[in-house]
Design a protein around this motif. Structure first.
Motif, PDB file in Angstrom:
ATOM      1  N   ASN A   1      17.620  20.449   2.869  1.00  0.00           N
ATOM      2  CA  ASN A   1      17.055  19.483   2.307  1.00  0.00           C
ATOM      3  C   ASN A   1      17.248  19.399   0.721  1.00  0.00           C
ATOM      4  N   ARG A   2      17.020  20.399   0.065  1.00  0.00           N
ATOM      5  CA  ARG A   2      17.372  20.569  -1.316  1.00  0.00           C
ATOM      6  C   ARG A   2      18.673  21.075  -1.322  1.00  0.00           C
ATOM      7  N   GLY A   3      19.728  20.358  -2.231  1.00  0.00           N
ATOM      8  CA  GLY A   3      20.789  20.599  -2.130  1.00  0.00           C
ATOM      9  C   GLY A   3      21.475  21.434  -3.506  1.00  0.00           C
TER      10      GLY A   3
ATOM     11  N   SER B   1       6.915  18.988   6.019  1.00  0.00           N
ATOM     12  CA  SER B   1       7.446  20.322   5.725  1.00  0.00           C
ATOM     13  C   SER B   1       6.547  21.054   4.748  1.00  0.00           C
ATOM     14  N   ASN B   2       5.974  20.169   3.698  1.00  0.00           N
ATOM     15  CA  ASN B   2       5.168  21.271   2.642  1.00  0.00           C
ATOM     16  C   ASN B   2       3.747  21.432   3.159  1.00  0.00           C
ATOM     17  N   ARG B   3       3.283  20.431   3.844  1.00  0.00           N
ATOM     18  CA  ARG B   3       1.773  20.585   4.317  1.00  0.00           C
ATOM     19  C   ARG B   3       1.568  21.228   5.699  1.00  0.00           C
TER      20      ARG B   3
ATOM     21  N   HIS C   1      15.009  30.093   6.450  1.00  0.00           N
ATOM     22  CA  HIS C   1      14.850  30.749   5.375  1.00  0.00           C
ATOM     23  C   HIS C   1      13.424  31.470   5.194  1.00  0.00           C
ATOM     24  N   ILE C   2      12.535  30.955   5.814  1.00  0.00           N
ATOM     25  CA  ILE C   2      11.198  31.379   5.929  1.00  0.00           C
ATOM     26  C   ILE C   2      10.724  31.988   7.212  1.00  0.00           C
ATOM     27  N   PRO C   3       9.235  32.896   7.000  1.00  0.00           N
ATOM     28  CA  PRO C   3       9.115  33.291   8.489  1.00  0.00           C
ATOM     29  C   PRO C   3       8.846  32.473   9.407  1.00  0.00           C
TER      30      PRO C   3
ATOM     31  N   GLY D   1      17.914  31.355  -3.514  1.00  0.00           N
ATOM     32  CA  GLY D   1      18.986  31.969  -2.490  1.00  0.00           C
ATOM     33  C   GLY D   1      19.744  31.052  -1.458  1.00  0.00           C
ATOM     34  N   LEU D   2      19.266  29.902  -0.832  1.00  0.00           N
ATOM     35  CA  LEU D   2      19.837  29.234  -0.266  1.00  0.00           C
ATOM     36  C   LEU D   2      21.307  28.658  -0.912  1.00  0.00           C
ATOM     37  N   VAL D   3      21.229  27.985  -1.971  1.00  0.00           N
ATOM     38  CA  VAL D   3      22.006  27.556  -2.807  1.00  0.00           C
ATOM     39  C   VAL D   3      23.173  28.499  -3.364  1.00  0.00           C
TER      40      VAL D   3
ATOM     41  N   LEU E   1       4.440  22.659   7.970  1.00  0.00           N
ATOM     42  CA  LEU E   1       5.335  23.803   8.584  1.00  0.00           C
ATOM     43  C   LEU E   1       5.064  25.072   7.739  1.00  0.00           C
ATOM     44  N   TRP E   2       4.953  24.527   6.147  1.00  0.00           N
ATOM     45  CA  TRP E   2       5.090  25.852   5.338  1.00  0.00           C
ATOM     46  C   TRP E   2       3.885  26.641   5.362  1.00  0.00           C
ATOM     47  N   PHE E   3       2.503  25.706   5.834  1.00  0.00           N
ATOM     48  CA  PHE E   3       1.381  26.568   5.971  1.00  0.00           C
ATOM     49  C   PHE E   3       1.246  27.216   7.225  1.00  0.00           C
TER      50      PHE E   3
ATOM     51  N   PHE F   1       8.328  13.232   5.320  1.00  0.00           N
ATOM     52  CA  PHE F   1       9.096  14.197   6.089  1.00  0.00           C
ATOM     53  C   PHE F   1       8.967  15.589   4.984  1.00  0.00           C
ATOM     54  N   TYR F   2       8.899  15.511   3.757  1.00  0.00           N
ATOM     55  CA  TYR F   2       8.804  16.427   2.776  1.00  0.00           C
ATOM     56  C   TYR F   2       7.587  17.006   2.571  1.00  0.00           C
ATOM     57  N   ASP F   3       6.876  16.018   2.301  1.00  0.00           N
ATOM     58  CA  ASP F   3       5.020  16.531   1.960  1.00  0.00           C
ATOM     59  C   ASP F   3       4.487  16.545   3.120  1.00  0.00           C
TER      60      ASP F   3
ATOM     61  N   GLN G   1      19.965  24.072   7.627  1.00  0.00           N
ATOM     62  CA  GLN G   1      19.090  24.966   7.051  1.00  0.00           C
ATOM     63  C   GLN G   1      17.706  24.543   7.183  1.00  0.00           C
ATOM     64  N   ASP G   2      16.776  25.447   7.502  1.00  0.00           N
ATOM     65  CA  ASP G   2      15.275  25.598   7.424  1.00  0.00           C
ATOM     66  C   ASP G   2      14.526  24.696   8.160  1.00  0.00           C
ATOM     67  N   TYR G   3      13.353  24.937   7.908  1.00  0.00           N
ATOM     68  CA  TYR G   3      12.391  24.112   8.651  1.00  0.00           C
ATOM     69  C   TYR G   3      12.127  22.717   8.458  1.00  0.00           C
ATOM     70  N   HIS G   4      12.591  22.234   7.514  1.00  0.00           N
ATOM     71  CA  HIS G   4      12.889  20.694   7.326  1.00  0.00           C
ATOM     72  C   HIS G   4      13.648  20.173   8.342  1.00  0.00           C
ATOM     73  N   LEU G   5      14.693  20.622   8.721  1.00  0.00           N
ATOM     74  CA  LEU G   5      15.724  20.258   9.621  1.00  0.00           C
ATOM     75  C   LEU G   5      15.702  20.833  11.068  1.00  0.00           C
TER      76      LEU G   5
ATOM     77  N   SER H   1       5.635  25.145  -8.578  1.00  0.00           N
ATOM     78  CA  SER H   1       6.387  24.416  -7.434  1.00  0.00           C
ATOM     79  C   SER H   1       5.610  23.522  -6.696  1.00  0.00           C
ATOM     80  N   ARG H   2       6.034  22.254  -6.012  1.00  0.00           N
ATOM     81  CA  ARG H   2       5.365  21.255  -5.408  1.00  0.00           C
ATOM     82  C   ARG H   2       4.054  20.926  -6.149  1.00  0.00           C
ATOM     83  N   GLN H   3       4.142  20.981  -7.291  1.00  0.00           N
ATOM     84  CA  GLN H   3       2.850  20.562  -8.070  1.00  0.00           C
ATOM     85  C   GLN H   3       2.169  19.130  -7.916  1.00  0.00           C
TER      86      GLN H   3
ATOM     87  N   ASP I   1       7.753  34.867  -9.450  1.00  0.00           N
ATOM     88  CA  ASP I   1       7.463  34.132  -8.115  1.00  0.00           C
ATOM     89  C   ASP I   1       7.304  32.495  -8.515  1.00  0.00           C
ATOM     90  N   ARG I   2       7.527  31.733  -7.456  1.00  0.00           N
ATOM     91  CA  ARG I   2       7.245  30.320  -7.419  1.00  0.00           C
ATOM     92  C   ARG I   2       5.603  30.305  -7.445  1.00  0.00           C
ATOM     93  N   ALA I   3       4.952  29.711  -8.142  1.00  0.00           N
ATOM     94  CA  ALA I   3       3.645  29.442  -8.310  1.00  0.00           C
ATOM     95  C   ALA I   3       3.157  28.787  -6.736  1.00  0.00           C
TER      96      ALA I   3
HETATM   97  O1  F6P Z   1      13.334  29.673   0.712  1.00  0.00           O
HETATM   98  C1  F6P Z   1      12.427  28.660   1.280  1.00  0.00           C
HETATM   99  C2  F6P Z   1      12.653  27.338   0.674  1.00  0.00           C
HETATM  100  O2  F6P Z   1      11.855  26.317   1.333  1.00  0.00           O
HETATM  101  C3  F6P Z   1      13.820  26.849   0.571  1.00  0.00           C
HETATM  102  O3  F6P Z   1      14.726  25.848   1.601  1.00  0.00           O
HETATM  103  C4  F6P Z   1      13.702  25.797  -0.749  1.00  0.00           C
HETATM  104  O4  F6P Z   1      14.493  25.548  -1.296  1.00  0.00           O
HETATM  105  C5  F6P Z   1      12.768  26.770  -1.577  1.00  0.00           C
HETATM  106  O5  F6P Z   1      12.055  27.210  -0.603  1.00  0.00           O
HETATM  107  C6  F6P Z   1      11.793  25.929  -2.261  1.00  0.00           C
HETATM  108  O6  F6P Z   1      10.955  25.050  -1.913  1.00  0.00           O
HETATM  109  P1  F6P Z   1      11.326  23.483  -2.295  1.00  0.00           P
HETATM  110  O7  F6P Z   1      12.694  23.113  -1.946  1.00  0.00           O
HETATM  111  O8  F6P Z   1      10.165  22.705  -1.406  1.00  0.00           O
HETATM  112  O9  F6P Z   1      10.918  23.499  -3.661  1.00  0.00           O
END
Ligand code: F6P
Length: 483
Positions: free
Chosen positions: A13-15, A97-99, A180-182, A35-37, A101-103, A92-94, A155-159, A329-331, A291-293
């Motif tokens: 997702n994020r490149g 993925s964010n609301r 990349h996540i649990p 880390g992914l990048v 799968l992340w949870f 897809f993203y909010d 990469q990841d739960y997005h895909l 993050s994701r504010q 940390d990311r907030a």
């Molecule tokens: O490390 C997990 C992860 O979801 C990455 O895939 C992502 O780049 C990072 O956290 C940050 O999340 P976001 O891309 O949603 O800001």
């Protein structure tokens, strides 16, 4: 199959680059962080290849479609940002993925109240369409590679749906899906509506290899697959028989690039931050978190543990400072914004309770400040990494590599990094505020010889796993499987 002979195609997702405008309105490219990048760029720089990522913003969309070159000559690769329908992208993203799968995968729901899945059916259709767009772009790329073997790292739960969608279009394609996540266990997985749950698992099982950061997440995935009708799961061999194919489930712990990190820490910007922190801390001891907030990082319990520590150990009042560097993050999402606000309120309350004329117990920064994070890594006496659940957590690796004070790592048992570093850290159950407070006290009381021994062991454990091993091992495993 060695990495040198293969054309790599990474999809995420994020490149590794994004577009923005500087203060004067000129278009600028920005290198992605995380880390992914780092690990993906290292892999691609060695082999050449292509990174396909979503165009996440207006600026990205304006530059989508064309192929960009990233890196230096001889160590470069290409990036293609996919233009996606903005409302599908939001679903897809909010929406998913964010609301959701992340949870789900980080156990963040307050289950008596949430989730309720209003709007999920609609969001899910957007998630499917974006996954479909990625699968189409990947297939096109594989066709263009024309005979040259290509390896696809998704990469990841997005895909999560991409492997099976791509498999349908390109049955012989070598595919790895990496999380990349649990990964949630089977009980939590049952929170998801059955069709969504089954689509996610079946989607990932389109890969030849399904990779995770740590053994616990791989086991959870295998256990979840046992609930999938028609899947045969061999837990011992970490194998799922699915649609007449064997899917391997493997662990590839991601790492960092210590040399690059040290170079970044040697800049004047980081040195300036170091001077500033030293001025603030004086001869006090320094507790740090970076940390990311974001909810999975367990920032609230971290502050409560510090409060509990100060309460139980009043001799430390005025003799320690807590530097909390939180990168927003994701504010744009209310859940994430509310959490960051709650963290700021809690830090404020603790400061009001204990502050003295010449001493503030917590210095909280809510901004993206990488040079300050690097400086804090160098200076900490105790580094607190207490996520509720975390795929890996690279702060736990970066800190010990840079630290110059034999600082102690207090580490959550539920971070993926615990599998590699736990023996040399002070382990905490991240839900147990009292135990986290006690670990902070133990770290501060630890004698110099033990601190040195642990700090060295942490550094060795990180450098033992070089960053290039992450993609290298995935490609080698594919080579053994696909003849
Ligand atoms: O490390 C997990 C992860 O979801 C990455 O895939 C992502 O780049 C990072 O956290 C940050 O999340 P976001 O891309 O949603 O800001």
């Amino acid at each position: 199959m060695s990495a040198g002979k293969k054309r790599l195609v990474v999809a995420s997702n994020r490149g590794p680059v994004s577009f923005a405008r500087d203060e004067s309105g000129r278009p600028v490219t920005r290198r992605g962080a995380g880390g992914l990048v780092t690990a993906g760029s290292v892999a691609l720089a060695r082999t050449g290849g292509l990174w396909i990522a979503a165009a996440m913003s207006e600026e990205d969309r304006a530059n989508a479609g064309r192929t960009l070159e990233v890196g230096t000559a001889g160590a470069g690769f290409h990036v293609r940002l996919l233009p996606l329908d903005p409302s599908d992208y939001e679903r897809f993203y909010d929406g998913v993925s964010n609301r959701v799968l992340w949870f789900l995968h980080h156990s963040l729901w307050d289950v008596p109240r949430a989730p309720t899945f209003e709007g999920l059916a609609d969001a899910w259709r957007g998630y499917e369409r974006v996954n479909q767009a990625f699968a189409e772009a990947l297939e096109e790329e594989l066709r263009l590679a024309d005979g040259r073997d290509a390896v696809t790292l998704v990469q990841d739960y997005h895909l999560a749906l991409v492997p099976s969608l791509l498999r349908g279009r390109s049955p012989e394609a070598p595919i790895v899906h990496f999380s990349h996540i649990p990964f949630a266990g089977p009980t939590e997985m049952r929170i998801l509506p059955q069709p969504v749950r089954e689509s996610l698992l079946a989607g990932m099982l389109g890969a030849d290899v399904v990779g995770f950061q740590a053994p616990s997440w791989a086991e959870n995935f295998l256990l979840c697959c046992r609930g999938l009708p028609d899947a045969r799961v061999d837990l011992r061999r970490r194998l799922v028989r699915w649609k007449d194919r064997d899917v391997r489930v493997r662990v590839y712990p991601i790492s960092i690039d210590p040399a690059a990190l040290r170079e970044e820490a040697a800049t004047e910007a980081a040195a300036e931050e170091e001077r500033e922190i030293l001025q603030w801390i004086g001869d006090r001891r320094l507790l740090v978190r970076v940390d990311r907030a974001e909810l999975s990082k367990n920032i609230l319990r971290g502050f409560l543990a510090y409060e509990c520590f100060l309460e139980a150990n009043p001799e430390w009042l005025g003799r320690i400072g807590f530097l909390a560097l939180l990168n927003p993050s994701r504010q744009h999402l209310a859940e994430y914004r509310a959490y960051a606000e709650e963290a700021a309120e809690l830090a404020g309350r603790i400061n009001r309770r204990f502050r003295r004329e010449d001493w503030e117990p917590i210095q909280l920064s809510l901004k993206d400040d990488y040079p300050r994070a690097l400086a804090a890594y160098r200076l900490y006496d105790v580094l607190l990494v207490n996520p509720v659940f975390d795929g890996m957590n690279l702060v736990a690796k970066e800190g010990p590599v840079l630290n110059g004070r034999d600082g102690v790592l207090v580490l959550s048992e539920n971070a993926g990094a615990f599998a590699e570093l736990g023996r040399h850290a002070l382990a905490v159950n991240p839900f147990d505020v009292g135990a986290t407070a006690a670990a902070i006290a133990t770290a501060l009381k630890m004698g110099p010889a033990e601190r040195r021994r642990r700090a060295r062991a942490l550094r060795r454990a990180v450098t033992r796993n070089p960053v290039e091993a992450w993609a290298g091992a995935q490609i080698e495993d594919l080579g053994r499987i696909i003849r």
